[in-house]
Design an enzyme around this catalytic site. Sequence first.
Site, PDB file in Angstrom:
ATOM      1  N   ASP A 142      29.750  -2.428 -19.438  1.00  0.00           N
ATOM      2  CA  ASP A 142      28.500  -2.359 -18.679  1.00  0.00           C
ATOM      3  C   ASP A 142      27.903  -0.948 -18.697  1.00  0.00           C
ATOM      4  OD1 ASP A 142      26.459  -2.501 -16.884  1.00  0.00           O
ATOM      5  OD2 ASP A 142      27.619  -3.421 -15.279  1.00  0.00           O
TER       6      ASP A 142
ATOM      7  N   GLN B  19      32.801  -6.033 -17.403  1.00  0.00           N
ATOM      8  CA  GLN B  19      32.639  -4.791 -16.641  1.00  0.00           C
ATOM      9  C   GLN B  19      32.885  -3.538 -17.488  1.00  0.00           C
ATOM     10  OE1 GLN B  19      34.962  -5.144 -13.069  1.00  0.00           O
ATOM     11  NE2 GLN B  19      33.184  -5.717 -11.862  1.00  0.00           N
TER      12      GLN B  19
ATOM     13  N   SER C 265      25.663   0.250 -15.666  1.00  0.00           N
ATOM     14  CA  SER C 265      26.407   0.772 -14.518  1.00  0.00           C
ATOM     15  C   SER C 265      26.897   2.192 -14.793  1.00  0.00           C
ATOM     16  CB  SER C 265      27.610  -0.121 -14.181  1.00  0.00           C
ATOM     17  OG  SER C 265      27.159  -1.334 -13.637  1.00  0.00           O
TER      18      SER C 265
ATOM     19  N   ARG D 280      26.718  -9.643 -15.884  1.00  0.00           N
ATOM     20  CA  ARG D 280      27.507  -8.999 -14.835  1.00  0.00           C
ATOM     21  C   ARG D 280      28.657  -9.889 -14.417  1.00  0.00           C
ATOM     22  NH1 ARG D 280      23.666  -5.206 -11.717  1.00  0.00           N
ATOM     23  NH2 ARG D 280      24.154  -3.514 -13.104  1.00  0.00           N
TER      24      ARG D 280
ATOM     25  N   TYR E 152      21.481  -9.032  -9.173  1.00  0.00           N
ATOM     26  CA  TYR E 152      20.305  -8.167  -9.045  1.00  0.00           C
ATOM     27  C   TYR E 152      19.435  -8.644  -7.886  1.00  0.00           C
ATOM     28  CZ  TYR E 152      21.172  -6.291 -13.735  1.00  0.00           C
ATOM     29  OH  TYR E 152      21.721  -5.672 -14.832  1.00  0.00           O
TER      30      TYR E 152
END
Length: 391
Positions: free
Chosen positions: A136, A133, A139, A128, A235
């Site tokens: 990902d 990004q 997500s 992360r 997390y």
Amino acid sequence: MIVGVPKEAFPGERRVALVPVVVPHLIKAGFQVLVEAGAGTGAGYRDADYVEKGAKLAASRGEVFQSVNVIVQVLSFGSNDVTGRDDLALYRRDQTVIGFHRPFGSLESVQQLASTGVTSFSVELMPRITRAQSMDALSSMATICGYKAVLLAADRLPRMFPMLTTAAGTITPARVFIIGAGVAGLQAISTARRLGAVASAYDLRPAAKEQVQSLGGRFIELPIEAKDAEDKRGYARQQDEAFFERQRELLGRVVAESDVVIPAAVVPGKKPPVLITSEMVKSMAPGSVIVDLAAERGGNCELTKPGQRVIEHGVTIIGYINVASTVPYHASQMYAKNLTAFLLHLGKDGNLQMNLEDEITRETLLTRGGEVVNARVREFFSMPALAAQKS
Ligand SMILES: NC(=O)c1ccc[n+]([C@@H]2O[C@H](COP(=O)([O-])OP(=O)(O)OC[C@H]3O[C@@H](n4cnc5c(N)ncnc54)[C@H](O)[C@@H]3O)[C@@H](O)[C@H]2O)c1
């Protein structure tokens, strides 16, 4: 280097790993793309659309596995516990496979994957960091699940979501409560707000407060503090049972006053905590709805039946799994963009590079040369650490 897209094999799965629009980007980077005929149909992408963008079609699954260097899948063997086993015999040692492998699911399946000799990358292990990004996939799928959870609830709730002032009187807005304001939870807040509901949310990570409020949600603060709430990856950290017990006590009143509760409270690799007990369900008004987004791993509600919709104490409890697959067009589009960004990251002049100095490559690499090589996964399953890997 040929990238192959087999049709997804998990029963009912409608997503596809690559969509036509990404094909030209891969071709420009030196890849060729081979798609199994019909692979995109369930998501709304026609074979002809792939061909128009420069992909070739394969007549069968076997042909894809035989002809390509890189297999891209949504649910690979580890995350497809129904038909995934059939792929083990098809993987070749010199092949790379990228997909959801459920790396913390079972040691046996990760070892079985390793024993095929295939080089596998697990999208769940994407670090992360800002640089990653665009790759990902967790997500992306969480965004879809958060959105769809609200629609599932709205469909079942015997009330409307928005406040309405009509000649027939005033309709009060639905009260939606989200437990776990991660990516899915935040998307659920936005969606509930767009439908006119009053949305509130709770998360044990203090950083979530500002995000909830910025979406117009009310953040519920509980007078308990989680120990080291957040790990360095962003997390939540696993808490002990005494903490969950206290959470349940404090959440009771908010749950009882809500028309819809969407729990999405998970910690990677751990069984989700039970945050909604049978007693708490009983305290809700008849007709209320719980959509348990943690259902796939057991659920945050004691009465959730994974894969099913049940009615308990007059409350509808939805425990569907694979929710992202029910919005296959956009789920596939987002996933395909994530995979393409990852392939472009790994690829150079149409070849895949194994630069293990690079955090994204190192952290996502799961198996290689017959071994489970991922340090995080080895540690999780208490396997001895490997000597430093060579690129
Ligand atoms: N590249 C990046 O920087 C990047 C990418 C994705 C997500 N993130 C951030 O990481 C965080 C978590 O992301 P996620 O949605 O994938 O997490 P997740 O799916 O692992 O967990 C969902 C949420 O449940 C919460 N939770 C866990 N146990 C709980 C409990 N007992 N009670 C209440 N809440 C509990 C977690 O804090 C998390 O917010 C978010 O803040 C997100 O914005 C950062």
